[in-house]
Design a protein around this motif. Structure first.
Motif, short mmCIF file in Angstrom:
data_model
loop_
_atom_site.label_atom_id
_atom_site.label_comp_id
_atom_site.label_asym_id
_atom_site.label_seq_id
_atom_site.Cartn_x
_atom_site.Cartn_y
_atom_site.Cartn_z
N SER A 81 0.84 -1.20 0.00
CA SER A 81 0.00 0.00 0.00
C SER A 81 0.87 1.25 0.00
O SER A 81 1.74 1.42 0.86
N GLN A 98 -7.23 4.00 -5.11
CA GLN A 98 -7.23 2.81 -4.26
C GLN A 98 -8.61 2.63 -3.62
O GLN A 98 -9.28 3.61 -3.26
N GLU A 151 -6.82 -1.22 2.82
CA GLU A 151 -6.77 -1.08 1.37
C GLU A 151 -7.05 -2.44 0.74
O GLU A 151 -6.36 -3.42 1.04
#
Length: 523
Positions: free
Chosen positions: A220, A279, A293
Motif C-alpha cells: 500500500s 485505491q 486497502e
C-alpha cells in the motif's frame, strides 16, 4: 457402453435399513464436524423457527462417490490451463466483446448494463491493469450411442462466482473417510483399494490464485494494511463454501486479512482514495477508525439481475470497477463468460469467416485447432451451439427451436449464471411464443448432451433419494494476467467439483436445490 462400476458387484450397493441409518448418521456427523454445510432453505427451516440464522445442515451429498471415466476426467484437467489462457485473451479483446454484446443487446438489458459500466470506466481511464480469474469449466460425459467411447462436452464456462470449491474439497475427504471407515463394513463390502478417489485440493488451489493476485498488487502506497474483500449476497446460504477459501488464505505463515461485505453495502463501507490510482478503501463497520486497502475484490454476487434491484447497485459495481483493486472478475471478464461468447467460440471455421481458409473464431485467441494439439483438445470439448439471431444459422436454429419434435434434443439458454434460467425440450417453443421475437437473439440453442446411465443415493434435507443420476464435472482454474500486455503471471488448474442430480432434473445447482455434492471414483 455403461460406465464400469468400482468392484464386481452392484454399485452403489443395496443397503438394508440398519446400514442405511448408520451411513446417514456417519455422513451427517462428519459433514457438520468438517464444514460440509449450508444454511437450510426456508422450506426446510423457516425464519420463525430460526430467526437468528443459527442453524446449519449438511449440504446435499451422495452416500457414495460416483463412477466417472478416468479418460474424461484426465481430458478435462488437461485443457484447463488452455481454457484459462483463452478466457484471459477474450477479456482483452474489447472489439470482439462489444460485438457479442451488440448481438444480445435487444433482449438482454443486464448484459448491456454491464457493458455500460465498462464504457464509463474506460472513458475515465482504468487504473488497474491486472485481472484475476477464478474459473470453472463444467462438463457432462457424452455417450451418443451404447458401445461408443464416452467423451466430455462442455456445458458452460464460469468466469464469476465459480462456487463450491470449498465444499468440493470437503466432499472428497468425506468419501475417503467413508471408504475406510464405513464401506468395508457393509454386507456388500467395498474395500478402499477398489475405489480410485483422486486428490482434490480445490479450496487451497483457489486461495492460491487469490494469494498470487494479492502479492502482485504490491504494498500500500497509502500506508494501510491490505485485505481481500469477499463481496457476497444478502442472506447468503452458501456461506461455508466461501469461508473455506477465507480460512485457506488465513492458514498460512503469512495470513491475509479477509472481510466479507454484502453487495448492497458496498457504497456504505468502502470509498475510493482521491489519488490518481484510486485505491479502494474498506472502512470496518464495527470500528470506522480502522481502514484497510483492498488489494483484491472477489465477487460472489453481481452475476445476475436480482443483485441489481436499483441504480444504486449499478453505481456500486461502477465504484468497484473504477478502483485500483484487482477484480475477480472485471466486467470484461464477466462478459467473456456469457453464453453468446461460448456459442461464438464453438462456431466452425467455415461459418466463422467469409474466407473459409481464415482462422476460426477460437483461433482469434489461441492457436487454431488445426495447428495446435491443446487447442484441438479444447475444440473437442465443444457441443453444437447455435445463435438465435436473424443470421442464416440463427434462422435454422429458430426453426428447430419451434419444432415440437426437433426441440426435444435441445436446451435454450440466456446470458445468465446460476440454476433455473434455462428452457428445455418441449418448453422451448412455449417460451419463445411468449417472448418478443426481437429478444430471441439474446439466447443460444445448445444440443443436449447425453450422459451414460448410472445410479447413486443422495442425502438431501435428512431424506434419501435413490435412483438414476447425472454427474456434472467442473474443473477449476486460476489465472492472473496483465490486461494491457497479455502477460500471464499465473495459470494453474485448481481442483475439481462433481455435482450430481436426479436424471429427471434439468438443473444442477446445489444451493438452488437441484443438485448435490459428489466426488469421483475413477473407472
Amino acid at each position: 457402453m455403461e460406465t464400469e462400476k468400482p468392484g464386481a458387484l452392484r454399485y452403489p450397493p443395496r443397503l438394508n435399513q440398519a446400514e442405511s441409518d448408520d451411513l446417514v448418521q456417519a455422513v451427517k456427523n462428519w459433514a457438520l464436524a468438517h464444514g460440509l454445510t449450508i444454511r437450510p432453505q426456508p422450506s426446510v427451516v423457516s425464519d420463525d423457527v430460526d430467526p437468528q440464522g443459527l442453524l446449519a445442515i449438511n449440504v446435499p451429498v451422495t452416500l457414495f462417490p460416483s463412477p466417472f471415466p478416468r479418460q474424461c476426467f484426465d481430458q478435462a484437467r488437461s485443457v484447463q490451463q488452455t481454457y484459462n489462457e483463452l478466457y484471459a485473451a477474450i477479456s482483452r479483446d474489447e472489439e470482439f466483446l462489444a460485438g457479442a454484446v451488440d448481438e444480445v443487446r435487444d433482449g438482454d438489458e443486464f448484459t448491456s448494463n454491464l457493458w455500460d459500466v465498462h464504457l464509463r470506466v474506460k472513458k475515465e481511464g482504468y487504473t488497474q491493469n491486472l485481472s484475476l480469474g477464478l474459473f470453472r469449466s463444467d462438463y457432462l460425459v457424452h455417450q451418443d450411442l451404447p458401445g461408443n467411447e464416452p467423451q466430455i462436452k462442455q456445458v458452460e464456462f464460469n468466469t464469476i462466482a465459480a462456487s463450491f470449491g470449498g465444499l468440493s474439497a470437503q466432499t472428497t475427504l468425506l468419501h475417503k473417510f467413508l471408504s475406510t471407515s464405513e464401506y468395508p463394513l457393509l454386507q456388500q463390502s467395498i474395500t478402499p483399494e477398489s475405489l480410485v478417489l483422486p486428490e482434490n485440493d480445490s479450496a487451497r488451489g483457489l486461495a492460491a490464485g487469490m494469494r498470487a493476485a494479492f502479492d502482485a498488487y504490491g504494498d500500500s502506497e497509502l500506508g494501510h494494511e491490505r485485505c481481500i474483500l469477499f463481496v457476497v449476497q444478502d442472506g447468503e446460504r452458501n456461506v461455508f463454501d466461501q469461508r473455506h477459501l477465507e480460512y485457506a488464505l488465513n492458514d498460512t505463515l503469512d495470513p491475509i486479512r479477509v472481510f466479507r461485505i454484502p453487495f448492497s453495502q458496498l457504497l456504505d463501507h468502502t470509498s475510493i482514495a482521491q489519488t490518481p490510482k484510486r485505491q479502494l478503501l474498506y472502512h470496518l463497520p464495527r470500528n470506522r477508525s480502522k481502514t484497510f486497502e483492498a488489494s483484491v475484490v472477489y465477487l460472489r454476487a453481481g452475476y445476475g439481475p436480482s443483485d441489481y434491484p436499483d441504480q444504486r447497485a449499478w453505481e456500486a459495481r461502477y465504484h468497484l470497477e473504477r478502483s485500483a483493486a484487482i477484480k475477480c472478475p472485471t466486467v470484461l471478464t464477466q462478459v467473456a463468460g456469457t453464453k453468446k461468447v461460448q456459442q461464438l467460440l464453438a462456431t466452425p471455421r467455415s461459418d466463422a469467416d467469409a474466407d473459409a481458409d481464415g482462422p476460426s473464431i477460437l483461433g482469434r485467441f489461441i492457436p487454431d485447432p488445426d495447428d495446435a494439439p491443446l487447442s484441438a483438445q479444447v475444440w473437442r470439448t465443444f457441443s453444437n451451439i447455435y445463435p438465435m439471431d436473424t443470421s442464416e444459422a440463427g434462422r435454422k436454429a429458430r426453426q428447430v427451436a419451434l419444432d415440437p419434435e426437433l426441440c426435444l434434443h435441445y436446451v435454450l439458454k440466456p446470458q445468465r449464471e446460476g440454476g433455473g434460467n434455462n428452457h428445455y425440450r418441449e418448453d422451448i417453443p412455449v417460451f419463445l411464443e411468449k417472448t418478443p421475437e426481437s429478444h430471441w437473439g439474446a439466447y443460444i440453442l445448445m444440443e443436449l448432451i447425453t450422459p451414460p446411465k448410472q445410479e447413486n443415493i443422495i442425502l438431501r434435507n435428512g431424506k434419501l433419494e435413490e435412483g438414476g443420476v447425472i454427474c456434472e464435472l467442473g474443473i477449476y482454474g486460476t489465472c492472473v494476467w496483465n490486461q494491457s500486455t497479455g502477460e500471464l503471471l499465473r495459470n494453474e488448474e485448481a481442483g475439481y467439483l462433481l455435482r450430481t442430480k436426479g436424471d429427471t432434473s434439468n438443473e444442477g445447482g446445489v444451493a438452488a436445490g437441484y443438485g448435490c455434492m459428489d466426488s469421483c471414483a475413477l473407472v
